[in-house]
Design a protein around this motif. Structure first.
Motif, short mmCIF file in Angstrom:
data_model
loop_
_atom_site.label_atom_id
_atom_site.label_comp_id
_atom_site.label_asym_id
_atom_site.label_seq_id
_atom_site.Cartn_x
_atom_site.Cartn_y
_atom_site.Cartn_z
N LYS A 161 3.32 9.88 -2.67
CA LYS A 161 3.73 8.89 -3.68
C LYS A 161 2.91 9.05 -4.97
O LYS A 161 3.48 9.14 -6.07
CB LYS A 161 3.56 7.47 -3.14
N SER A 162 1.58 9.08 -4.83
CA SER A 162 0.73 9.20 -6.03
C SER A 162 0.94 10.55 -6.72
O SER A 162 0.94 10.63 -7.96
CB SER A 162 -0.74 9.03 -5.66
N THR A 163 1.14 11.61 -5.94
CA THR A 163 1.39 12.93 -6.52
C THR A 163 2.69 12.93 -7.32
O THR A 163 2.74 13.45 -8.45
CB THR A 163 1.45 14.00 -5.41
N LEU A 164 3.74 12.32 -6.75
CA LEU A 164 5.01 12.25 -7.47
C LEU A 164 4.85 11.45 -8.77
O LEU A 164 5.39 11.83 -9.81
CB LEU A 164 6.08 11.61 -6.59
N MET A 165 4.10 10.36 -8.71
CA MET A 165 3.91 9.55 -9.92
C MET A 165 3.17 10.35 -10.99
O MET A 165 3.46 10.23 -12.18
CB MET A 165 3.18 8.26 -9.58
N LYS A 166 2.21 11.20 -10.58
CA LYS A 166 1.50 12.03 -11.55
C LYS A 166 2.42 13.10 -12.14
O LYS A 166 2.28 13.47 -13.31
CB LYS A 166 0.28 12.68 -10.88
N VAL A 167 3.35 13.60 -11.33
CA VAL A 167 4.36 14.53 -11.87
C VAL A 167 5.22 13.79 -12.90
O VAL A 167 5.51 14.32 -13.98
CB VAL A 167 5.24 15.09 -10.74
N VAL A 199 10.16 8.34 -26.26
CA VAL A 199 9.82 7.36 -25.22
C VAL A 199 8.36 7.51 -24.81
O VAL A 199 7.90 8.62 -24.52
CB VAL A 199 10.74 7.53 -23.99
N SER A 200 7.64 6.39 -24.80
CA SER A 200 6.24 6.42 -24.37
C SER A 200 6.18 6.10 -22.88
O SER A 200 6.84 5.19 -22.39
CB SER A 200 5.41 5.41 -25.15
N VAL A 201 5.40 6.91 -22.16
CA VAL A 201 5.23 6.74 -20.71
C VAL A 201 3.76 6.40 -20.45
O VAL A 201 2.86 7.17 -20.80
CB VAL A 201 5.63 8.01 -19.94
N GLY A 202 3.50 5.25 -19.85
CA GLY A 202 2.15 4.84 -19.54
C GLY A 202 1.89 4.92 -18.05
O GLY A 202 2.75 4.55 -17.24
N TYR A 203 0.70 5.41 -17.68
CA TYR A 203 0.37 5.60 -16.27
C TYR A 203 -0.94 4.92 -15.93
O TYR A 203 -1.95 5.10 -16.63
CB TYR A 203 0.28 7.11 -15.97
N LEU A 236 2.92 2.49 -12.27
CA LEU A 236 1.84 1.66 -11.74
C LEU A 236 1.53 2.06 -10.30
O LEU A 236 2.34 1.85 -9.40
CB LEU A 236 2.24 0.18 -11.79
N ASP A 237 0.34 2.63 -10.10
CA ASP A 237 -0.07 3.10 -8.77
C ASP A 237 -1.06 2.09 -8.18
O ASP A 237 -2.22 2.01 -8.59
CB ASP A 237 -0.72 4.48 -8.89
N ARG A 271 10.19 -6.09 -20.97
CA ARG A 271 11.45 -5.38 -21.22
C ARG A 271 11.31 -3.91 -20.87
O ARG A 271 12.27 -3.15 -20.91
CB ARG A 271 11.85 -5.54 -22.68
N SER A 272 10.09 -3.49 -20.53
CA SER A 272 9.85 -2.09 -20.17
C SER A 272 10.41 -1.80 -18.77
O SER A 272 10.48 -2.70 -17.92
CB SER A 272 8.35 -1.79 -20.18
N ALA A 273 10.77 -0.57 -18.55
CA ALA A 273 11.08 -0.12 -17.18
C ALA A 273 9.76 0.16 -16.48
O ALA A 273 8.75 0.47 -17.12
CB ALA A 273 11.93 1.14 -17.23
N PHE A 274 9.76 0.04 -15.16
CA PHE A 274 8.54 0.40 -14.43
C PHE A 274 8.87 0.93 -13.05
O PHE A 274 9.89 0.59 -12.44
CB PHE A 274 7.55 -0.77 -14.35
N VAL A 275 7.98 1.82 -12.59
CA VAL A 275 8.00 2.34 -11.22
C VAL A 275 6.68 1.90 -10.59
O VAL A 275 5.61 2.07 -11.18
CB VAL A 275 8.13 3.87 -11.18
N LEU A 276 6.76 1.35 -9.38
CA LEU A 276 5.64 0.61 -8.81
C LEU A 276 5.34 1.08 -7.39
O LEU A 276 6.21 1.10 -6.54
CB LEU A 276 6.02 -0.88 -8.81
N ILE A 277 4.09 1.50 -7.16
CA ILE A 277 3.58 1.75 -5.81
C ILE A 277 2.69 0.57 -5.44
O ILE A 277 1.78 0.22 -6.20
CB ILE A 277 2.76 3.05 -5.74
N SER A 278 2.94 -0.04 -4.31
CA SER A 278 2.09 -1.15 -3.88
C SER A 278 2.23 -1.35 -2.38
O SER A 278 3.28 -1.07 -1.79
CB SER A 278 2.47 -2.45 -4.61
N HIS A 279 1.14 -1.83 -1.75
CA HIS A 279 1.19 -2.20 -0.33
C HIS A 279 1.57 -3.67 -0.18
O HIS A 279 1.77 -4.14 0.94
CB HIS A 279 -0.18 -1.96 0.31
N ASP A 280 1.65 -4.40 -1.30
CA ASP A 280 1.84 -5.85 -1.27
C ASP A 280 3.34 -6.17 -1.20
O ASP A 280 4.06 -6.08 -2.19
CB ASP A 280 1.22 -6.47 -2.53
N ARG A 281 3.79 -6.54 0.00
CA ARG A 281 5.22 -6.81 0.22
C ARG A 281 5.77 -7.87 -0.74
O ARG A 281 6.82 -7.69 -1.34
CB ARG A 281 5.41 -7.33 1.65
N ARG A 282 5.07 -9.00 -0.84
CA ARG A 282 5.58 -10.10 -1.67
C ARG A 282 5.72 -9.66 -3.12
O ARG A 282 6.70 -10.01 -3.79
CB ARG A 282 4.61 -11.29 -1.53
#
Length: 604
Positions: free
Chosen positions: A45-51, A69-73, A143-144, A166-177
């Protein structure tokens, strides 16, 4: 008209250490996407996000970001070198007119912008990196594990901010809620492939289970077809050799297809073995007060923890949850008051800093040099609940492979370090579990398994966690540390605590009596449905499995004790079996009584 994606990955392939991570992977992130990126620990997951962030270059394939487009990590280990303070790092790249965003984020995420980088903790550095990302407001945020090292108040602040962005985001988290509240699509990494579903994380587990069920069915059909075709090849080919060479080739193709299928990663074979039964009263605190650096942690605390309780400690970061745990365990002495530990306690401790792990030593050395696990005269075996096991075999039960066994612990991911620590504490019997932030970095499947083990655990659990869903599933009592030494005890898990707190803080409304309104006699008042709390509902759902387990254990013990020569030949085993039988019969009676009581209240 089709909308151009903000980010596009096409036919991405990547190997790491000679092992393939991804092969021909393709995905798009669209404007407005709110995506959960999920997968097992170590799935990439983290490797894919870095790609996706352009920080890791793939071996082949293309990464294309929309022009402008600006991409923030936000990464798990941010590099703050070159900056004097956390605030200077968080504000780097911003205009003077945008500085207020850093101040606002620092308040919500609870860190001091003036804190020197040299003295900042890992958690403070991560919060500064998250504040930087939120202040920059890029069109796409990656967001990792942003909730690691955040307390529940800060998690809720971040949750509200991401809901409003209003930004799009991709999120890795262990927090179900957190994932359930925020996401509307799910990217699932499974054995090097990525699947996408246009539904949020709340629907992920049903989708995953259905996918695996279909996969198992297809594998079963293929196995049956291979078996039938192989029988034909042996029995019927000789008379029709020329006509049926195509069928033989198809059989070879099916065998190659079956051999090429990658097996799913199984669950860790975790198990919690309860040691000897502790005294009924596990911990009793009377009038306990304690301060640290003139900051009150608790003030005149009275608390009793009984055998079998699941007690959760919640509150803001820095309020003293870990200190209170150490007080209750007798590791530090209170300034005033008295703490009495119960009899026959066998504790096992999972600390949030992973202090029991030597990061520079290998997994092998971490296991075999542990005094609690060392087998005398053996350098390749560990003692697991009284039984010697080969260290590699035991580590495989926790999903480590042989190549990792000799690697330093420092090279492991956060989830792998957590699994290694669980392997150490689960190797010994215990009747008191002290779990300080056990959920950090664990994947969904391992969290599910840990929760099930805690449900079946006969001992007592003291738990610190910021995972609201996990607290609801596990805790029967919540101790809220509200600052200034104030500690309040609530029944149930996180949701129950919140409901009770709102009710206690609600202003009392006094209604004026209406003159002509007839008085209602007490017996004429409509009966109110009692209902069940979240924790009680979860308990009701879990009880049937517990009753079945206890019934099966009683049957095995009765069968074992049916040997007429057991008492004379092995009196010690007979005594232990008798005690275990009585204990389980009492537990079964209590479980059945609880089930009946909860059923009546649920139906009433």
């Amino acid at each position: 008209m089709a909308i151009a994606p903000l980010l596009q990955l096409t036919d991405i392939s990547l190997t790491f250490g000679g092992e393939p991570v991804f092969h021909d992977l393709s995905l798009n992130v669209q404007p407005g996407d709110r995506v959960a990126l999920v997968g097992r620990n170590g799935s990439g997951k983290s490797t894919l996000m870095k790609v996706m962030a352009g920080m890791v270059e793939a071996d082949s394939g293309a990464r294309v970001a929309l022009t402008g487009v600006s991409v923030g990590y936000m990464e798990q280990e941010p590099d703050l070198s070159g900056f004097e303070t956390l605030g200077a790092f968080a504000a780097s790249g911003l205009e003077a007119s945008e500085m207020y965003r850093v101040e606002r984020a620092s308040e919500g995420l609870k860190f001091d912008p003036a804190r020197p980088v040299a003295t900042a903790s890992g958690g403070e550095r991560r919060r500064a990196a998250l504040a930087k990302l939120m202040a920059e407001e890029p069109e796409l945020m990656l967001l990792d594990e942003p909730t690691n090292h955040l307390d529940i108040e800060a998690i809720q602040w971040l949750e509200d901010e991401l809901k409003a962005t209003r930004s799009a985001f991709v999120l890795i988290s262990h927090d179900r809620r957190f994932l359930e509240e925020l996401t509307r699509a799910t990217l699932w990494i499974d054995r090097g492939a990525v699947r996408r579903q246009e539904r949020g994380f709340a629907d992920f587990e049903a989708w995953r289970d259905k996918t695996w069920e279909d996969e198992d069915m297809q594998r079963h059909k293929l196995d049956r077809k291979i078996k039938a075709e192989a029988r034909w090849a042996v029995e019927g080919i000789s008379a029709r050799r020329k006509r049926n060479q195509g069928r033989v080739r198809r059989l070879q193709d099916m065998r190659a297809d079956r051999a090429g299928q990658i097996r799913r990663q199984g669950q860790a074979a975790m198990d919690l073995a309860s040691g000897p039964k502790s005294g009924k009263k596990v911990v009793e605190a009377k009038g306990v007060s304690h301060a640290f650096a003139d900051k009150p942690i608790v003030n005149k605390l009275d608390l009793t923890v009984q055998r079998g309780d699941r007690v959760a400690f919640v509150g803001p970061n820095g309020v003293g949850k870990t200190t209170l745990l150490k007080l209750l365990m007798g590791e530090i002495q209170p300034d005033s008051g008295q703490i009495v530990l119960g009899t026959n306690l066998v504790p096992a401790i999972f600390d949030q800093n992973r202090a029991r792990l030597d990061l520079d030593a290998s997994l092998w050395d971490n296991m075999t040099t542990d005094p609690d696990m060392r087998v005398s005269g053996q350098s390749d075996q560990v003692m697991v609940r009284g039984v010697p096991k080969h260290v590699v075999g035991y580590l495989k039960e926790f999903l480590f492979d042989e190549r990792q066994v000799r690697a330093p612990v420092r090279s492991l991911s956060g989830g792998e370090k957590a699994r290694l620590l669980l392997a150490k504490i689960m190797a010994r019997e215990s009747n008191l579990l002290v779990l300080d932030e056990p959920t950090n970095d664990l994947d969904v499947e391992t969290l599910d398994l840990l929760q099930e083990l805690l449900d079946d655990y006969d001992g007592t659990v003291l738990l610190v966690s910021h995972d609201r869903d996990f607290l609801d599933r596990v805790a029967t009592t919540t101790i809220a540390m509200e600052g200034g030494g104030k500690v309040v005890v609530y029944a149930g898990g996180w949701s129950d605590y919140q409901a009770q707190k709102r009710e206690s803080e609600a202003p009392e409304v006094k209604s004026k009596p209406v003159k002509d309104e007839p008085k209602v006699k007490p017996q004429e008042k409509p009966a109110q449905k009692s209902g069940l709390s979240y924790t009680e509902k979860h308990r009701l759902e879990a009880l049937p499995a517990q009753i079945d387990r206890l019934t099966a254990e009683i049957a095995k013990l009765e069968e074992f004790m049916a040997d007429p020569e057991l008492f004379t030949k092995q009196p010690l085993k007979f005594k232990k079996a008798t005690e275990a039988l009585v204990e389980r019969q009492e537990a079964l009676a209590k479980a059945e009584e609880d089930w009946l009581d909860l059923m009546e209240r649920d139906e009433g």
